[in-house]
Motif scaffolding. Sequence first.
Motif, short mmCIF file in Angstrom:
data_model
loop_
_atom_site.label_atom_id
_atom_site.label_comp_id
_atom_site.label_asym_id
_atom_site.label_seq_id
_atom_site.Cartn_x
_atom_site.Cartn_y
_atom_site.Cartn_z
N TYR A 761 0.84 -1.21 0.00
CA TYR A 761 0.00 0.00 0.00
C TYR A 761 0.87 1.25 0.00
CZ TYR A 761 -3.08 3.55 2.12
OH TYR A 761 -3.78 4.69 2.41
N ILE A 762 1.83 1.32 0.91
CA ILE A 762 2.68 2.51 1.01
C ILE A 762 3.62 2.61 -0.18
CG2 ILE A 762 4.44 3.66 2.40
CD1 ILE A 762 3.20 2.21 4.86
N THR A 763 4.16 1.46 -0.60
CA THR A 763 5.14 1.46 -1.69
C THR A 763 4.51 1.89 -3.01
OG1 THR A 763 6.41 -0.28 -0.58
CG2 THR A 763 6.76 -0.02 -2.95
N MET A 764 3.26 1.50 -3.25
CA MET A 764 2.61 1.87 -4.51
C MET A 764 2.01 3.28 -4.47
SD MET A 764 0.85 -1.61 -5.99
CE MET A 764 0.08 -2.18 -4.47
N LEU A 765 1.67 3.78 -3.30
CA LEU A 765 1.12 5.13 -3.21
C LEU A 765 2.19 6.20 -3.11
CD1 LEU A 765 -2.02 4.79 -0.89
CD2 LEU A 765 -1.99 5.48 -3.28
N GLY A 766 3.26 5.93 -2.35
CA GLY A 766 4.28 6.95 -2.15
C GLY A 766 3.77 8.09 -1.31
N ALA A 767 4.63 9.10 -1.11
CA ALA A 767 4.30 10.22 -0.21
C ALA A 767 3.06 10.97 -0.66
CB ALA A 767 5.50 11.16 -0.12
N GLN A 768 3.00 11.30 -1.96
CA GLN A 768 1.84 12.06 -2.46
C GLN A 768 0.57 11.23 -2.34
OE1 GLN A 768 2.13 15.33 -3.74
NE2 GLN A 768 -0.10 15.30 -3.49
N GLY A 769 0.67 9.95 -2.63
CA GLY A 769 -0.52 9.09 -2.61
C GLY A 769 -1.10 8.90 -1.23
N VAL A 770 -0.23 8.63 -0.23
CA VAL A 770 -0.76 8.43 1.12
C VAL A 770 -1.32 9.73 1.69
CG1 VAL A 770 0.69 6.42 1.63
CG2 VAL A 770 1.52 8.71 2.24
N THR A 771 -0.69 10.86 1.31
CA THR A 771 -1.18 12.16 1.78
C THR A 771 -2.52 12.50 1.13
OG1 THR A 771 1.11 12.89 2.09
CG2 THR A 771 -0.59 14.59 2.08
N ASP A 772 -2.60 12.27 -0.18
CA ASP A 772 -3.87 12.53 -0.87
C ASP A 772 -4.98 11.61 -0.37
OD1 ASP A 772 -2.82 14.59 -2.29
OD2 ASP A 772 -2.60 13.50 -4.18
N SER A 773 -4.61 10.41 0.04
CA SER A 773 -5.61 9.52 0.63
C SER A 773 -6.23 10.15 1.88
CB SER A 773 -4.98 8.16 0.99
OG SER A 773 -4.59 7.47 -0.17
#
Length: 950
Positions: A761-773
């Motif tokens: 989950y974290i590896t595929m989303l990255g910083a921007q992805g987890v923050t946008d989530s």
Amino acid sequence: MNTNSFQLRHIGPNPSEQEQLLSAIGVSSLEQLIDETIPDDIRLTAPLQLDAPMSEYEYLNHIEAVSKKNKVFRSYIGLGYHEAIIPSVIKRNILENPGWYTAYTPYQAEIAQGRLEALLNYQTMICDLTGMELANASLLDESTAAAEAMALLYDVRERPQKKAGVNKFFVSEEILPQTLSVLQTRAIPIGVELIVGNHEEFDFSDEFYGAIVQYPGKHGQVYDYTGFVGKANANGIKVAVAADILSLVKLKAPAEFGADVVVGTTQRFGIPLGYGGPHAGYFATKEAYKRSIPGRIIGVTKDRDGGRALRMALQTREQHIKREKATSNICTAQVLLAVMAGMYAVFHGKNGMQFIADSVHTSTTTLANALTDLGFEQTNSHYFDTITVKTEAAALRTVAEANEINFNYIDNNTISISINETVGLKEINAIVHTFTTAFNLPTTEVDTFVKTDVIPDLAKRNTSFLDNEVFNSYQSETEMMRYIKRLERKDLALNHSMISLGSCTMKLNAASEMLPLSLANWGNIHPFVPLDQAQGYQEVLKKLEEQLNVITGFAGTSLQPNSGAQGEFAGLMTIRAYHHSNGDYHRNICLIPASAHGTNPASAVMAGMKVIVTKTADNGNIDVEDLRAKAIEHKDNLAALMVTYPSTHGVYESAIKEITQIIHDNGGQVYMDGANMNAQVGLTNPATIGADVCHLNLHKTFAIPHGGGGPGVGPICVAPQLVPFLPSNPVVIPTGGNQAITAISAAPWGSALACLISYGYITMLGAQGVTDSTRLAILNANYIKERLHGHYETLYSGEMGRAAHEMIIDCRDFKENGIEVVDIAKRLMDYGFHAPTVSFPVAGTMMIEPTESENKAELDRFCDSMISIRKEIAFAKKEDPNNVLKNAPHTMAMVTNDEWDFPYSRQEAAFPLEFVSDTKFWPSVRRVDEAFGDRNLICSCNPIEDYMEA
């Protein structure tokens, strides 16, 4: 559109929909909404330092490549873990099926009948094999189940023992080492004194209230405990037995020799080793202890038409209801794994289980004879699947590992070998070859099995088991596949519709996160293999710990706690150890706001702390002045504050940094409950708000599926001063900090297999992805708040009128129309939705959390349904309960019945909005009778006729 972006697939609303949601809320941008929601003084000023995100394709290639760094040897280590064969029909139709792994805990029984039946099968299997009267629907692992047994027996001590303060608990030296470590962790804070010794030399003095023995012993010896248990019971000492579940097919059931509690693991019933978990622990006891048994129990009741229905029995035992009166903080089971283990017994049936147990025992005796013929001394006089051999361990180990074989090396001159269901003549000869090579002996070939039974007559099973029809009907794959599907169709899961449970974060469990769990290189690693054989796991687990450190702002992480409740306990135990290291043994006061999760006070009590509850202000926030007064009053003994952030009321409290400073100023540490971490990631973090430790629910924020109530993973992340105290493991050394507390759970890294999901989950989303989530979770929640405005009042809001990632709607005024919040929950089923969280943390309310994974169309379907129900409430009359809400849910049998005696149409009942007809989900039973099920507690597969007439 970047089709390689996992973020695109994970986040529900697309950019166009996001604009529509923002417009409906009345803000010009997502950043404006966040500014109006989260206090400025806790906002992060820089993006998270995480690696660039991988695409799903890149990640799947990456995770497969990393898996090859694991060396999958044949492991005969045993110690509670055995390689198992997962029947393909179960693997494909349950483990890999979102209809099973994305369901929520079955509080809403009418839309969970399939899972409840599967769990009833599991309980029946456990009762049959142990001989006990009552089993729960699983615990976390064998070691924590043993700790719960110790606590239960302490709770049910006889009155003279309680009066005299009897607190000694005898632990047989045959107990598994990881279980002893967990018992040590759990015993000291609650005032239990462990005495470890030889059960054959135990003195049975009146200083003891209980005892636990291992069956068979940790190195395989089968003991007849009849005399031990009889003498213990005669002296008022109750006995728990930690029993290998497969051995009970051949060994005398513990109930036959007088056990009070039986615990163990069902891992070897078709569950991957997974480097330690997740696996379903089992717990069985006498019906007399039903009010004290930890965890969940599935019971039989009837629905409104008198038909058979299942439900979670004795739900008032659930810890969020009992709060500080709880005897345990256990609220997580291992449902998905319990379902699989139960189905293993259903698929194999009684005859199949006997065949497997006989095969394992025959392979073991064949190997023992072969090694004896070579001149080696096998020291177990009686055994089921494990032999102990005298040999030069170092010389053997070199050859064994060169031949990709692991044994359990007890000492320099002794090893044990545990045989499992995958072993045949080929594997036996490979083991024999290891011995002949290591010691330059003549080559020998074993070509036939030795049919010798070495179980003593007094320890042989002589009672029947698995006679129920369900265990004797589905032995063909066709029938098994259809049975699993029949049950699946009775359950509403995320593959059908949004599950908007506040505080539970039922977010997308993406297929690419789940697929690696099926790879043998991840599934077939024993938790106690040498570290050089688990380098793939070590790489992923260390990286996940680093990712969680970055996200929380903390310095260290332990992945060992295998549920959120375990994480709470682990966090408090590190705080306790920290205070003790400073000589502050007197610090035992834990402040807990009245709005906190119910597991919080139970965890504090388990950690040996005294709970002081602080007040909630009228706006739902922590009453800062009351907290300040109590912190100052107890400053000499203050150990900790437990706080949830954002609050359980769905608000980012602006005083949070002041609150944490008050605690620090008075000598305490701050524990943050991570249940609402989905509202923090990338925007703020526990370190920034002033916490010292937090647990994270990986099954919430970090995408591990709920699996119908488990698996869960609850790692703790800690500030620098707490890193030295992170938990250890007695078998894999070093694990944890340099002043580590003893074990929290059985395996060094807890449910390591499930941790792959959060890593993905974290590896595929990255910083921007987890923050946008996080941003989108807040956006979706505020959109629902806005759409429901005027129909339902939001109970609490932030200072600028915004919700966090969840909100509470007030349903208490509907009592004027005779409508309770539970009626809304049941009516939502007719619209195809699982209810939000009901009456927690405020009675008569609903807590709604949509997550970032739901798009505008699904949010609107849910809101349209809630608004439609509000109109139905308006027409309801207290004096006339014959209405569409009180009669909900409506089943297919009810709607298609020739008779229809209701003052509304069949269409209103079953298809209240146009969209429902396209996706109709039919509850399989009418509203269940909760009270009847508790008055007539049936928790195994007995026919309904057995108690309906009673």
